[in-house]
Write a protein that holds these residues in place. Sequence first.
Motif, mmCIF file in Angstrom:
data_model
loop_
_atom_site.group_PDB
_atom_site.id
_atom_site.type_symbol
_atom_site.label_atom_id
_atom_site.label_comp_id
_atom_site.label_asym_id
_atom_site.label_seq_id
_atom_site.Cartn_x
_atom_site.Cartn_y
_atom_site.Cartn_z
ATOM 1 N N GLY A 36 0.813 -1.210 0.000
ATOM 2 C CA GLY A 36 0.000 0.000 0.000
ATOM 3 C C GLY A 36 0.847 1.262 0.000
ATOM 4 N N SER A 37 0.228 2.340 -0.432
ATOM 5 C CA SER A 37 0.902 3.634 -0.392
ATOM 6 C C SER A 37 1.000 4.107 1.053
ATOM 7 C CB SER A 37 0.096 4.658 -1.203
ATOM 8 O OG SER A 37 -1.152 4.910 -0.568
ATOM 9 N N GLU A 38 1.750 5.158 1.262
ATOM 10 C CA GLU A 38 1.874 5.720 2.605
ATOM 11 C C GLU A 38 0.508 6.176 3.118
ATOM 12 O OE1 GLU A 38 4.250 9.361 4.739
ATOM 13 O OE2 GLU A 38 5.264 8.278 3.128
ATOM 14 N N ASP A 39 -0.288 6.788 2.240
ATOM 15 C CA ASP A 39 -1.637 7.221 2.629
ATOM 16 C C ASP A 39 -2.524 6.035 2.977
ATOM 17 O OD1 ASP A 39 -1.092 9.905 2.348
ATOM 18 O OD2 ASP A 39 -1.984 10.069 0.347
ATOM 19 N N ALA A 40 -2.423 4.962 2.194
ATOM 20 C CA ALA A 40 -3.235 3.771 2.461
ATOM 21 C C ALA A 40 -2.867 3.167 3.805
ATOM 22 C CB ALA A 40 -3.058 2.739 1.353
ATOM 23 N N LEU A 41 -1.588 3.121 4.107
ATOM 24 C CA LEU A 41 -1.140 2.569 5.382
ATOM 25 C C LEU A 41 -1.598 3.447 6.546
ATOM 26 C CD1 LEU A 41 0.358 0.357 6.865
ATOM 27 C CD2 LEU A 41 2.476 1.636 6.503
ATOM 28 N N GLU A 42 -1.515 4.757 6.377
ATOM 29 C CA GLU A 42 -1.998 5.668 7.423
ATOM 30 C C GLU A 42 -3.487 5.479 7.678
ATOM 31 O OE1 GLU A 42 -1.329 9.933 7.283
ATOM 32 O OE2 GLU A 42 0.769 9.556 6.803
ATOM 33 N N THR A 43 -4.258 5.402 6.613
ATOM 34 C CA THR A 43 -5.705 5.216 6.726
ATOM 35 C C THR A 43 -6.028 3.878 7.371
ATOM 36 O OG1 THR A 43 -6.105 6.625 4.813
ATOM 37 C CG2 THR A 43 -7.868 5.083 5.411
ATOM 38 N N HIS A 44 -5.336 2.844 6.937
ATOM 39 C CA HIS A 44 -5.551 1.502 7.469
ATOM 40 C C HIS A 44 -5.229 1.473 8.962
ATOM 41 C CE1 HIS A 44 -5.250 -2.890 7.743
ATOM 42 N NE2 HIS A 44 -5.930 -2.922 6.608
ATOM 43 N N THR A 45 -4.120 2.066 9.338
ATOM 44 C CA THR A 45 -3.697 2.093 10.737
ATOM 45 C C THR A 45 -4.711 2.862 11.588
ATOM 46 O OG1 THR A 45 -1.382 1.938 10.103
ATOM 47 C CG2 THR A 45 -1.844 2.792 12.314
ATOM 48 N N ARG A 46 -5.151 4.010 11.103
ATOM 49 C CA ARG A 46 -6.124 4.809 11.846
ATOM 50 C C ARG A 46 -7.414 4.025 12.058
ATOM 51 N NH1 ARG A 46 -6.609 8.167 8.459
ATOM 52 N NH2 ARG A 46 -5.695 9.504 8.272
ATOM 53 N N ARG A 47 -7.905 3.381 11.003
ATOM 54 C CA ARG A 47 -9.144 2.610 11.107
ATOM 55 C C ARG A 47 -8.960 1.417 12.051
ATOM 56 N NH1 ARG A 47 -14.616 2.902 10.838
ATOM 57 N NH2 ARG A 47 -15.504 1.000 9.996
ATOM 58 N N MET A 48 -7.828 0.743 11.942
ATOM 59 C CA MET A 48 -7.548 -0.408 12.796
ATOM 60 C C MET A 48 -7.565 0.011 14.269
ATOM 61 S SD MET A 48 -4.194 -2.891 12.832
ATOM 62 C CE MET A 48 -3.136 -1.534 13.308
ATOM 63 N N LEU A 49 -6.915 1.124 14.585
ATOM 64 C CA LEU A 49 -6.872 1.597 15.967
ATOM 65 C C LEU A 49 -8.256 2.015 16.464
ATOM 66 C CD1 LEU A 49 -3.519 3.584 15.895
ATOM 67 C CD2 LEU A 49 -3.962 1.374 16.973
ATOM 68 N N GLU A 50 -9.045 2.645 15.600
ATOM 69 C CA GLU A 50 -10.413 3.026 15.977
ATOM 70 C C GLU A 50 -11.240 1.792 16.312
ATOM 71 O OE1 GLU A 50 -11.819 5.137 12.560
ATOM 72 O OE2 GLU A 50 -10.797 6.994 13.101
ATOM 73 N N LEU A 51 -11.169 0.780 15.441
ATOM 74 C CA LEU A 51 -11.944 -0.440 15.659
ATOM 75 C C LEU A 51 -11.469 -1.186 16.901
ATOM 76 C CD1 LEU A 51 -12.170 -1.658 11.969
ATOM 77 C CD2 LEU A 51 -14.085 -0.856 13.360
ATOM 78 N N GLU A 52 -10.162 -1.297 17.075
ATOM 79 C CA GLU A 52 -9.630 -2.013 18.234
ATOM 80 C C GLU A 52 -9.960 -1.293 19.533
ATOM 81 O OE1 GLU A 52 -5.503 -2.527 17.245
ATOM 82 O OE2 GLU A 52 -5.928 -4.326 16.065
ATOM 83 N N THR A 53 -9.914 0.019 19.527
ATOM 84 C CA THR A 53 -10.261 0.790 20.720
ATOM 85 C C THR A 53 -11.726 0.572 21.088
ATOM 86 O OG1 THR A 53 -8.565 2.442 20.264
ATOM 87 C CG2 THR A 53 -10.383 3.126 21.697
ATOM 88 N N GLU A 54 -12.601 0.585 20.088
ATOM 89 C CA GLU A 54 -14.016 0.340 20.342
ATOM 90 C C GLU A 54 -14.246 -1.086 20.829
ATOM 91 O OE1 GLU A 54 -18.143 1.052 20.631
ATOM 92 O OE2 GLU A 54 -16.417 2.392 20.593
ATOM 93 N N PHE A 55 -13.529 -2.039 20.257
ATOM 94 C CA PHE A 55 -13.649 -3.431 20.696
ATOM 95 C C PHE A 55 -13.248 -3.556 22.166
ATOM 96 C CE2 PHE A 55 -12.278 -7.748 21.413
ATOM 97 C CZ PHE A 55 -13.285 -8.490 20.813
ATOM 98 N N GLN A 56 -12.147 -2.941 22.530
ATOM 99 C CA GLN A 56 -11.682 -3.001 23.921
ATOM 100 C C GLN A 56 -12.666 -2.328 24.867
ATOM 101 O OE1 GLN A 56 -7.834 -1.225 23.290
ATOM 102 N NE2 GLN A 56 -6.812 -3.212 23.430
ATOM 103 N N ARG A 57 -13.312 -1.261 24.407
ATOM 104 C CA ARG A 57 -14.300 -0.570 25.232
ATOM 105 C C ARG A 57 -15.518 -1.458 25.464
ATOM 106 N NH1 ARG A 57 -18.893 1.848 25.110
ATOM 107 N NH2 ARG A 57 -19.280 1.644 22.879
ATOM 108 N N ARG A 58 -15.989 -2.117 24.406
ATOM 109 C CA ARG A 58 -17.196 -2.938 24.517
ATOM 110 C C ARG A 58 -16.955 -4.281 25.181
ATOM 111 N NH1 ARG A 58 -20.463 -2.684 18.818
ATOM 112 N NH2 ARG A 58 -19.992 -0.500 18.395
ATOM 113 N N PHE A 59 -15.805 -4.850 24.926
ATOM 114 C CA PHE A 59 -15.530 -6.222 25.370
ATOM 115 C C PHE A 59 -14.236 -6.291 26.166
ATOM 116 C CE2 PHE A 59 -17.513 -6.353 21.097
ATOM 117 C CZ PHE A 59 -18.764 -6.850 21.462
#
Length: 83
Positions: A36-59
């Motif tokens: 992936g491009s640098e932008d794709a990796l940044e976007t992917h990382t941001r989304r991954m952290l958002e989802l993981e943070t929400e997962f940790q909050r809920r579960f």
Amino acid sequence: MADRSHGIPPAELGDDELRSEMAHLHETRHDTVLGGSEDALETHTRRMLELETEFQRRFPAEAAPEPRRTRAGSREEAGQADR
């Protein structure tokens, strides 16, 4: 109106959708890192952290580390809990 260009905000996902989104993101991580491009990796990382943070909050119980994967748990298993 919310920016949904990178998916539905994690807090708005149902539990099953959150799990599915996280699984898909983890499946695509390797390809994004390697090709992936640098932008794709940044976007992917941001989304991954958002989802993981929400997962940790809920579960929190599911997201807690296995005791043997912590320093204290490893010592306890080895009979060295006092150190």
